[in-house]
Scaffold this motif. Sequence first.
Motif, short mmCIF file in Angstrom:
data_model
loop_
_atom_site.label_atom_id
_atom_site.label_comp_id
_atom_site.label_asym_id
_atom_site.label_seq_id
_atom_site.Cartn_x
_atom_site.Cartn_y
_atom_site.Cartn_z
N ASP A 60 0.82 -1.21 0.00
CA ASP A 60 0.00 0.00 0.00
C ASP A 60 0.86 1.27 0.00
O ASP A 60 0.44 2.31 0.48
CB ASP A 60 -0.93 0.00 1.21
CG ASP A 60 -0.16 0.04 2.52
OD1 ASP A 60 1.04 -0.28 2.51
OD2 ASP A 60 -0.76 0.40 3.55
N GLN A 97 0.04 -0.43 -6.65
CA GLN A 97 -1.39 -0.64 -6.51
C GLN A 97 -1.84 -0.25 -5.10
O GLN A 97 -1.22 -0.65 -4.12
CB GLN A 97 -1.73 -2.13 -6.73
CG GLN A 97 -1.41 -2.65 -8.11
CD GLN A 97 -2.48 -2.27 -9.11
OE1 GLN A 97 -3.66 -2.23 -8.78
NE2 GLN A 97 -2.06 -1.98 -10.33
N VAL A 98 -2.92 0.52 -5.02
CA VAL A 98 -3.59 0.83 -3.76
C VAL A 98 -5.07 0.56 -3.99
O VAL A 98 -5.71 1.20 -4.82
CB VAL A 98 -3.35 2.30 -3.35
CG1 VAL A 98 -4.17 2.66 -2.13
CG2 VAL A 98 -1.88 2.56 -3.09
N ASN A 99 -5.62 -0.42 -3.27
CA ASN A 99 -7.02 -0.84 -3.44
C ASN A 99 -7.32 -1.23 -4.88
O ASN A 99 -8.33 -0.83 -5.45
CB ASN A 99 -7.99 0.24 -2.96
CG ASN A 99 -7.88 0.50 -1.49
OD1 ASN A 99 -7.46 -0.36 -0.72
ND2 ASN A 99 -8.22 1.71 -1.09
N HIS A 142 2.68 5.07 3.44
CA HIS A 142 1.44 4.32 3.29
C HIS A 142 0.40 5.23 2.66
O HIS A 142 0.19 6.36 3.10
CB HIS A 142 0.95 3.82 4.66
CG HIS A 142 1.92 2.89 5.33
ND1 HIS A 142 2.11 1.60 4.92
CD2 HIS A 142 2.78 3.10 6.36
CE1 HIS A 142 3.02 1.03 5.67
NE2 HIS A 142 3.44 1.93 6.56
N ARG A 144 -3.65 5.80 0.94
CA ARG A 144 -5.03 5.36 0.90
C ARG A 144 -5.82 6.37 0.08
O ARG A 144 -5.42 7.53 -0.04
CB ARG A 144 -5.62 5.20 2.30
CG ARG A 144 -5.79 6.46 3.07
CD ARG A 144 -6.31 6.15 4.49
NE ARG A 144 -6.76 7.25 5.27
CZ ARG A 144 -6.16 8.40 5.54
NH1 ARG A 144 -5.01 8.65 5.02
NH2 ARG A 144 -6.70 9.30 6.32
#
Length: 146
Positions: A60, A97-99, A142, A144
Amino acid sequence: MHGSEDKDRLHSTPEAYTRPQLMLRVFGSLAIVGVMLGLMLGRLTQPDPVELQQVEVAPDGLLLWFNHEPKLHGEHIEGAVALLFDAQGHAQSGQLQVNQRNVNWRLRLADQGLLLNLVAARPLRGEWGGSKVDGRWRLEIHLREE
């Protein structure tokens, strides 16, 4: 006294002082030696420059490895994450890649050091923190989606 002949030096004008000014030369030499010693000692005690050694993609975010702890300034700018490091390194870019969505990252040289930009189709929020691991500095980023 009929002239300025140099007969017995009693009534003639004094000669010009021709002895070299040794004190001026001594102080000048001491100043030069002092400056040179100061420059050498300063070079010996100067720490190694901070250098980016490696960039790794994490599930992440990113892991950045430095030889020492860098000065860091980070911001969220219109949905992108920008980090400025006071370090040396070379330009790199990649994708992570994030989610299950792509995030592009680019590391480039700036006037103040290295600039890392993280951009995605949706706005990102980032958190970062560093720690010393195996004699190196690891910075974890990190990400998001907002």
